[in-house]
Motif scaffolding. Structure first.
Motif, PDB file in Angstrom:
ATOM      1  N   ARG A   1      -5.327   1.977   5.171  1.00  0.00           N
ATOM      2  CA  ARG A   1      -4.072   2.326   4.116  1.00  0.00           C
ATOM      3  C   ARG A   1      -3.233   2.484   4.475  1.00  0.00           C
ATOM      4  O   ARG A   1      -2.441   2.503   5.812  1.00  0.00           O
TER       5      ARG A   1
ATOM      6  N   ARG B   1       2.378  -0.298   2.092  1.00  0.00           N
ATOM      7  CA  ARG B   1       1.902  -0.306   1.186  1.00  0.00           C
ATOM      8  C   ARG B   1       2.810  -1.745   0.213  1.00  0.00           C
ATOM      9  O   ARG B   1       2.251  -2.611  -0.399  1.00  0.00           O
TER      10      ARG B   1
ATOM     11  N   SER C   1      -2.523  -0.211  -1.689  1.00  0.00           N
ATOM     12  CA  SER C   1      -2.473   1.105  -0.795  1.00  0.00           C
ATOM     13  C   SER C   1      -3.543   1.422  -0.234  1.00  0.00           C
ATOM     14  O   SER C   1      -3.412   2.048   0.977  1.00  0.00           O
ATOM     15  N   GLU C   2      -5.168   0.947  -0.569  1.00  0.00           N
ATOM     16  CA  GLU C   2      -5.910   0.809   0.946  1.00  0.00           C
ATOM     17  C   GLU C   2      -6.841  -0.596   0.707  1.00  0.00           C
ATOM     18  O   GLU C   2      -6.733  -1.351   0.024  1.00  0.00           O
TER      19      GLU C   2
END
Length: 82
Positions: A7, A13, A19-20
């Motif tokens: 994450r 990000r 974001s993941e």
């Protein structure tokens, strides 16, 4: 396939463009960071150089220990604030 979840927060990000993501397990944190840097480029390299890393919510102090399947790695760049 055994996996871990990565994450990304704040500037991480933005640098990773997501974001993941899910990646294969069984490697060390340092090896994982090398792969992520190669995958996402120079912007993320700069963030990873100054970021902190949590493994299932705990600060990672042993970057040479293999990451077990199912853990979540949080990439936390330095945060500004006052």
């Amino acid at each position: 396939m055994a996996t871990v979840t990565v994450r990304y927060f704040a500037g991480a990000r933005a640098a990773a463009g997501r974001s993941e993501e899910t990646v294969s397990a069984g490697r060390t944190l340092d090896a994982l960071l090398t792969e992520l840097a190669e995958r996402h480029g120079e912007r993320l390299v700069g963030v990873l150089a100054v970021a902190s890393f949590l493994v299932d919510g705990v600060t990672c102090h042993d970057r040479d220990k293999p990451l077990p399947a199912g853990v979540t790695i949080d990439v936390l760049p330095p945060f500004a604030g006052g």
